[in-house]
Design a protein around this motif. Structure first.
Motif, PDB file in Angstrom:
ATOM      1  N   UNK A 162       1.279  -0.910  -0.044  1.00  0.00           N
ATOM      2  CA  UNK A 162       0.056   0.238  -0.394  1.00  0.00           C
ATOM      3  C   UNK A 162       1.390   1.016  -0.300  1.00  0.00           C
ATOM      4  N   UNK A 163       0.284   2.369  -0.593  1.00  0.00           N
ATOM      5  CA  UNK A 163       1.474   3.449  -1.106  1.00  0.00           C
ATOM      6  C   UNK A 163       1.317   4.409   0.011  1.00  0.00           C
ATOM      7  N   UNK A 164       2.268   5.641   0.296  1.00  0.00           N
ATOM      8  CA  UNK A 164       1.348   6.085   1.595  1.00  0.00           C
ATOM      9  C   UNK A 164       1.860   7.636   1.106  1.00  0.00           C
ATOM     10  N   UNK A 165       1.398   8.271   1.782  1.00  0.00           N
ATOM     11  CA  UNK A 165       0.579   9.250   1.338  1.00  0.00           C
ATOM     12  C   UNK A 165       1.944  10.099   0.782  1.00  0.00           C
ATOM     13  N   UNK A 166       2.871  10.186   1.082  1.00  0.00           N
ATOM     14  CA  UNK A 166       4.150  11.259   0.293  1.00  0.00           C
ATOM     15  C   UNK A 166       3.948  10.341  -1.128  1.00  0.00           C
ATOM     16  N   UNK A 167       4.425   8.785  -1.691  1.00  0.00           N
ATOM     17  CA  UNK A 167       4.248   8.255  -2.266  1.00  0.00           C
ATOM     18  C   UNK A 167       3.352   8.487  -3.438  1.00  0.00           C
ATOM     19  N   UNK A 168       2.497   9.206  -3.266  1.00  0.00           N
ATOM     20  CA  UNK A 168       1.036   9.286  -3.838  1.00  0.00           C
ATOM     21  C   UNK A 168       1.438  10.392  -5.290  1.00  0.00           C
ATOM     22  N   UNK A 169       2.163  11.288  -4.953  1.00  0.00           N
ATOM     23  CA  UNK A 169       2.102  11.974  -5.841  1.00  0.00           C
ATOM     24  C   UNK A 169       3.000  11.105  -7.614  1.00  0.00           C
ATOM     25  N   UNK A 170       3.915  11.038  -6.336  1.00  0.00           N
ATOM     26  CA  UNK A 170       5.330  10.237  -7.577  1.00  0.00           C
ATOM     27  C   UNK A 170       4.781   9.354  -8.231  1.00  0.00           C
ATOM     28  N   UNK A 171       3.412   8.428  -7.879  1.00  0.00           N
ATOM     29  CA  UNK A 171       2.611   7.898  -8.160  1.00  0.00           C
ATOM     30  C   UNK A 171       1.754   8.195  -9.543  1.00  0.00           C
ATOM     31  N   UNK A 172       0.792   9.338  -9.106  1.00  0.00           N
ATOM     32  CA  UNK A 172       0.675  10.215 -10.094  1.00  0.00           C
ATOM     33  C   UNK A 172       1.216  10.252 -11.548  1.00  0.00           C
ATOM     34  N   UNK A 173       2.563  10.989 -11.228  1.00  0.00           N
ATOM     35  CA  UNK A 173       3.320  11.642 -12.330  1.00  0.00           C
ATOM     36  C   UNK A 173       3.689  10.058 -12.976  1.00  0.00           C
ATOM     37  N   UNK A 174       3.941   8.992 -12.741  1.00  0.00           N
ATOM     38  CA  UNK A 174       4.959   8.098 -13.384  1.00  0.00           C
ATOM     39  C   UNK A 174       3.238   7.388 -14.089  1.00  0.00           C
ATOM     40  N   UNK A 175       2.076   7.480 -13.960  1.00  0.00           N
ATOM     41  CA  UNK A 175       1.142   7.314 -14.362  1.00  0.00           C
ATOM     42  C   UNK A 175       1.119   8.215 -15.825  1.00  0.00           C
ATOM     43  N   UNK A 176       1.221   9.109 -15.249  1.00  0.00           N
ATOM     44  CA  UNK A 176       1.055  10.244 -16.166  1.00  0.00           C
ATOM     45  C   UNK A 176       1.835   9.898 -17.330  1.00  0.00           C
TER      46      UNK A 176
END
Lengths: 184, 79
Positions: free
Chosen positions: B1-15
């Motif tokens: 499960x992703x932490x709150x700090x990883x969420x922006x990084x995940x969205x950039x990677x998804x983009x």
């Protein structure tokens, strides 16, 4: 392309006199309905001196429009509508055995661009002349076309011994009556 | 499960992933390409520029139409 359309029943409405002193003497008005487009159409057979009818038609919904003869309905069924107009000829011929007929292809207005086509050999004329050449024989009428003004004449062979002279008289009458013949 | 700090990084990677497979994703729209109007395509005259045409009997020349017997259909309206 063939025009084997049955057409619709033409209903005679009235005879309308024209007392403006011009060569146009009276008009026979008919109407018919196309179940395909859902519209009613008005056909006017305008009798002129020289014993000639000018055939015109428009969609009734456009009756008040300045451009009623130029508008495109674009709902299909053109074959049946045009054949219905041609079906006005036999009853008129029965009543006036020596009568000739004429028509003009109106210039189309494109509503989207607000532009008008040329009066020379226009699209309506090209379709009309093809239908007439297929559905009206050359025993009763001599066929003459005028691509310069998108016009067509059916000269009754019984009307005169001299078809050339009759054609010249009708042409002169129309051009003097309608000074701006190919206008909108 | 992703932490709150990883969420922006995940969205950039998804983009980055989406733009890799669907390069026009950002500019996609449902608007249809508008075809040129008939009057424009055929170079017709603007309605405001239509001038009255004076036609004299001399200018118009009638041409006799030869009706080919093969073109005539059996269901002639007038013979």
């Amino acid at each position: 392309m063939t025009f084997d359309f049955p057409g619709y029943e033409l209903h005679f409405i009235q005879r309308e006199s024209c007392g403006d002193g011009s060569e146009h003497l009276f008009t026979y008005i008919y109407k018919f309905r196309s179940p395909v487009t859902g519209y009613t159409y008005v056909l006017r057979a305008e009798y002129h001196t020289e014993d000639v009818f000018a055939i015109k038609f428009y969609c009734k919904k456009d009756k008040s429009s300045e451009y009623k003869y130029s508008k495109i309905i674009n709902k299909g069924d053109a074959g049946n509508i045009l054949i219905t107009c041609a079906k006005a000829i036999p009853p008129l011929l029965k009543e006036f055995p020596l009568v000739s007929f004429g028509f003009i292809g109106s210039r189309t207005i494109d509503r989207v661009s607000g532009k008008v086509e040329s009066y020379v050999n226009n699209q309506r004329f090209r379709v009309y002349k093809r239908i007439v050449a297929q559905k009206i024989g050359d025993i009763t009428f001599e066929h003459l076309e005028y691509p310069e003004v998108s016009g067509y004449l059916l000269i009754n062979r019984s009307s005169s011994g001299n078809i050339i002279a009759k054609e010249a008289a009708i042409r002169k009458m129309f051009t003097s009556s309608y000074a701006n013949l190919p206008d909108l | 499960m992703k932490s709150g700090a990883d969420a922006p990084l995940f969205l950039v990677a998804l983009g980055i992933l989406i733009s890799h497979f669907f390069p026009n994703f950002g500019s996609m729209s449902t608007r249809k390409k508008r075809l040129a109007a008939k009057g424009d395509r055929l170079n017709w005259t603007p309605l405001k520029d239509v001038m009255p045409v004076k036609v004299s009997a001399v200018q118009i020349k009638g041409r006799i139409v030869k009706i080919s017997k093969t073109a005539l259909q059996p269901t002639l309206i007038v013979p």
